[in-house]
Design an enzyme around this catalytic site. Sequence first.
Site, mmCIF file in Angstrom:
data_model
loop_
_atom_site.group_PDB
_atom_site.id
_atom_site.type_symbol
_atom_site.label_atom_id
_atom_site.label_comp_id
_atom_site.label_asym_id
_atom_site.label_seq_id
_atom_site.Cartn_x
_atom_site.Cartn_y
_atom_site.Cartn_z
ATOM 1 C CG ASP A 8 4.846 7.709 4.930
ATOM 2 O OD1 ASP A 8 5.777 8.281 5.552
ATOM 3 O OD2 ASP A 8 4.412 8.062 3.641
ATOM 4 C CG ASP A 106 9.433 8.907 5.651
ATOM 5 O OD1 ASP A 106 9.802 8.743 4.489
ATOM 6 O OD2 ASP A 106 8.657 10.078 6.040
ATOM 7 C CD GLU A 107 7.224 7.040 1.490
ATOM 8 O OE1 GLU A 107 7.133 6.157 0.527
ATOM 9 O OE2 GLU A 107 7.243 8.309 1.600
HETATM 10 MG MG MG Z 1 6.390 10.084 5.896
#
Ligand code: MG
Length: 370
Positions: A8, A106-107
């Site tokens: 993340d 974003d993961e």
């Molecule tokens: Mg993040």
Amino acid sequence: MRWTLYVDLDAFYVSCERRGHPELEGRPVIVGPDPKNGPTRGVVLSASYEARSTGVHSAMPVERAARLCPEATWIPPDFAKYERTSQEVRHLLEERFGRVLPRSIDEFALPVETPDAAAARALAEEVRAMVRSELGLPSSVGVAASPTVAKIATDRAKPGGVLVVPPEGTVDFLAPLPVGDIPGVGPKTEALLAGLGIHRIGELRSAPQRLRRELGRFGEEIYRLARGEEPTDMGSPEAGPRSRSAEHTFERDVSDPDALREALERLSDGLAESLGQEELAYRTVTVSVRWDDFKQSQRSRSMPSQQEGADPIRGLALRLLQELLRSPAADGGRRKVRTISVGVQHLAHGGARQAKLDGFAAPEPGSAVK
Ligand SMILES: [Mg+2]
């Protein structure tokens, strides 16, 4: 042994803006509409950890954030940049690990084989160092045999950390955590569990019947999770992302149907574009509006088969909007809209990727628009 590394990126939008701008390092930075440029009712999209230490957080109204952190540098969002950067991260991880399961912008979940926890930790450290040195982006990595536990571990590793939860430590790791740390447990479920006297994940273990009665299938899944067993149909990155959505908050509340339609078309096109980049097909479309009194109305409909492209989203979204505007909630067109959003659920990898991702199961529908 099989592990999941759950990567993340930390304060992702802020980190994207900091690339090439070393003067922003170590300073409070907020991505969102700057309230100094005139009144706005927008919200904070991303805040650096320096800004967070003053109490600022994502989704906070910008006026409030500006009061809490007057020294912040404000940057307007550049979503195209964030999408591009996300693709860079994905490609870098694919080069090194082959199989990468994007879970959001974003993961990323990485299924890996390593002999033991120490080797898994070394890989996680390598990922952090690589994403930092190659792309200039900070990240945190959670590691566990179970993808769901790996995701929970990532939240505990933030910012800039690695947290490894070996299988034999899973039950003890989860027990003291608040139930809200479980993916899919939002404020409503939290309140329901609190009503049963359950606040911590460990307390779920003593109440299988009540959980089943109150929450059905999901209750069984979180019971299994608390016992250190991988839930069968929640949170597994193998299931792919569950939903995507896009929303717009108007500068001034609107009731004009044309303005609402126009905003919805724009959102639908943007959503279709990002789905296209990830080669995702969808089957269900949801439109929701937040009225000027903050109450929310929602309409959702599924199509008989998976769809791709903007037209089906647009078409269905506009129909759903029309239904909402004719519903009693709209008060004959007198009630104004503050925020409108369109979401898609029942996602599956479509087109050319399908063959490559043999056995990639179509996910259950997300119960809520994210
Ligand atoms: Mg993040």
